[in-house]
Design an enzyme around this catalytic site. Structure first.
Site, PDB file in Angstrom:
ATOM      1  N   SER A   1       2.053  -3.327  -0.328  1.00 26.67           N
ATOM      2  CA  SER A   1       0.618  -3.373  -0.589  1.00 26.67           C
ATOM      3  C   SER A   1       0.134  -4.794  -0.398  1.00 26.67           C
ATOM      4  O   SER A   1       0.809  -5.748  -0.780  1.00 26.67           O
ATOM      5  CB  SER A   1       0.312  -2.906  -2.015  1.00 26.67           C
TER       6      SER A   1
ATOM      7  N   LYS B   1       4.979   3.291  -4.571  1.00 21.00           N
ATOM      8  CA  LYS B   1       3.803   2.929  -3.780  1.00 21.00           C
ATOM      9  C   LYS B   1       2.823   4.106  -3.695  1.00 21.00           C
ATOM     10  O   LYS B   1       1.601   3.909  -3.701  1.00 21.00           O
ATOM     11  CB  LYS B   1       4.246   2.504  -2.372  1.00 21.00           C
TER      12      LYS B   1
ATOM     13  N   GLU C   1      -5.140   3.740  -7.148  1.00 22.87           N
ATOM     14  CA  GLU C   1      -6.178   3.068  -6.357  1.00 22.87           C
ATOM     15  C   GLU C   1      -7.321   4.030  -6.030  1.00 22.87           C
ATOM     16  O   GLU C   1      -8.500   3.656  -6.114  1.00 22.87           O
ATOM     17  CB  GLU C   1      -5.531   2.531  -5.092  1.00 22.87           C
TER      18      GLU C   1
ATOM     19  N   LEU D   1       4.002  -4.441  15.000  1.00 21.21           N
ATOM     20  CA  LEU D   1       3.315  -5.715  14.776  1.00 21.21           C
ATOM     21  C   LEU D   1       1.803  -5.526  14.740  1.00 21.21           C
ATOM     22  O   LEU D   1       1.049  -6.328  15.271  1.00 21.21           O
ATOM     23  CB  LEU D   1       3.714  -6.709  15.871  1.00 21.21           C
TER      24      LEU D   1
END
Length: 291
Positions: free
Chosen positions: A112, A164, A171, A8
């Protein structure tokens, strides 16, 4: 739908909130008790009705392997584990095989969206058997951006993380191009307002993008990025992209050069890497090093 979510942190915490906003039940576990809904994986599994879906959102490598090993002993046949971290695609095949021996399904999912995902949605690339993907589909629908795009069943197990990985390689190259252009503009005397040049590109040009918007945000906060050290870390996915290109004899000169530029940033205070560091902080909340 009920979902168990392990991890988390910056991403996982916001994902839990977005899934709950869509009306689903999320039981979250984290080693930080202040963040957790339950205090052990055993308790998390016990609170879910079968067939259970548990989404793992922890660092790639040992942490992911340990979590999946524990879940393999706690879950039942028909349950599904989703790895949404930045694992290498070759690990997915291993995890799927280990879980399949116990009748447990496995789905890998590249995610993403960074710190903006809670409001904007997360781009999702997932791999696995259609039967297992279907059990997770309500969560994918809750996490993805509004509209027809933003999520894809990329193929078999491993395809999600491979997609990814390539996304992150692209990127790298895009950020490097913006950074090189920014440094050149800063260098010449005739251009007196580099920040506004970047801002002007946000409308009507072929290089407009979300990364360009984030670059303008960064320049609004620190016009010449003078407070940043020209150092940029790499998550590992750029390296994996280059290695996959070598294995498949696919030329990736731009992505490879952008990876090597990050290596160069660790040898000197690179002006280009100030922009890379600023962009990574803008879209992902990644730490920056101050002078």
């Amino acid at each position: 739908m009920e979902l168990g979510l392990v991890g988390l942190g910056k991403m996982g915490g916001n994902m839990r909130e977005r899934i709950r906003r869509a009306g689903h039940t999320v039981v979250g576990y984290d080693r930080n008790a202040d963040l957790a809904d339950v205090h052990s994986l055993e308790e998390l599994v016990g609170k879910l009705s079968g067939p259970r879906v548990v989404w793992v959102m922890v660092p790639a490598g040992g942490a992911t392997q340990s979590t999946i090993d524990q879940l393999a002993e706690l879950l039942a046949p028909g349950d599904v584990v989703v790895d949404g971290g930045n694992s290498r695609w070759t690990d997915d095949e291993k995890h799927a095989e280990e879980l399949a021996a116990k009748g447990i399904g496995f789905v890998d999912c590249g995610v993403s969206g960074g710190v903006w995902g809670l409001e904007n949605g997360y781009a999702l690339m997932y791999g696995g058997d259609a039967e297992n993907v279907a059990k997770v589909q309500p969560v994918f629908d809750a996490l993805k951006p509004a509209g027809d795009f933003g999520a894809v069943h990329a193929g078999r197990v491993g395809a999600g993380h491979f997609a990814k990985m390539v996304h992150n390689g692209i990127e790298y190259a895009m950020m490097q191009a913006y950074a090189e252009g920014w440094e050149l503009l800063e260098k010449v005397d005739s251009v007196e307002n580099v920040r506004e040049v970047f801002r002007s590109w946000q409308e009507g040009t072929v290089i407009r993008s979300w990364l360009l918007d984030l670059a303008v945000n960064a320049l609004d906060e620190d016009e010449h990025l003078g407070g940043l050290r020209g150092y940029a870390q790499d998550s590992g996915e750029g390296r994996w992209t280059v290695e996959a290109a070598i294995d498949n004899a696919v030329p990736l000169p731009a992505i490879t050069a952008s990876l090597f530029a990050r290596f160069a940033s660790r040898q000197e205070d690179s002006p280009q890497m100030k922009m890379i560091a600023a962009l990574r902080n803008q879209f992902g909340g990644h730490a920056v090093e101050k002078k």
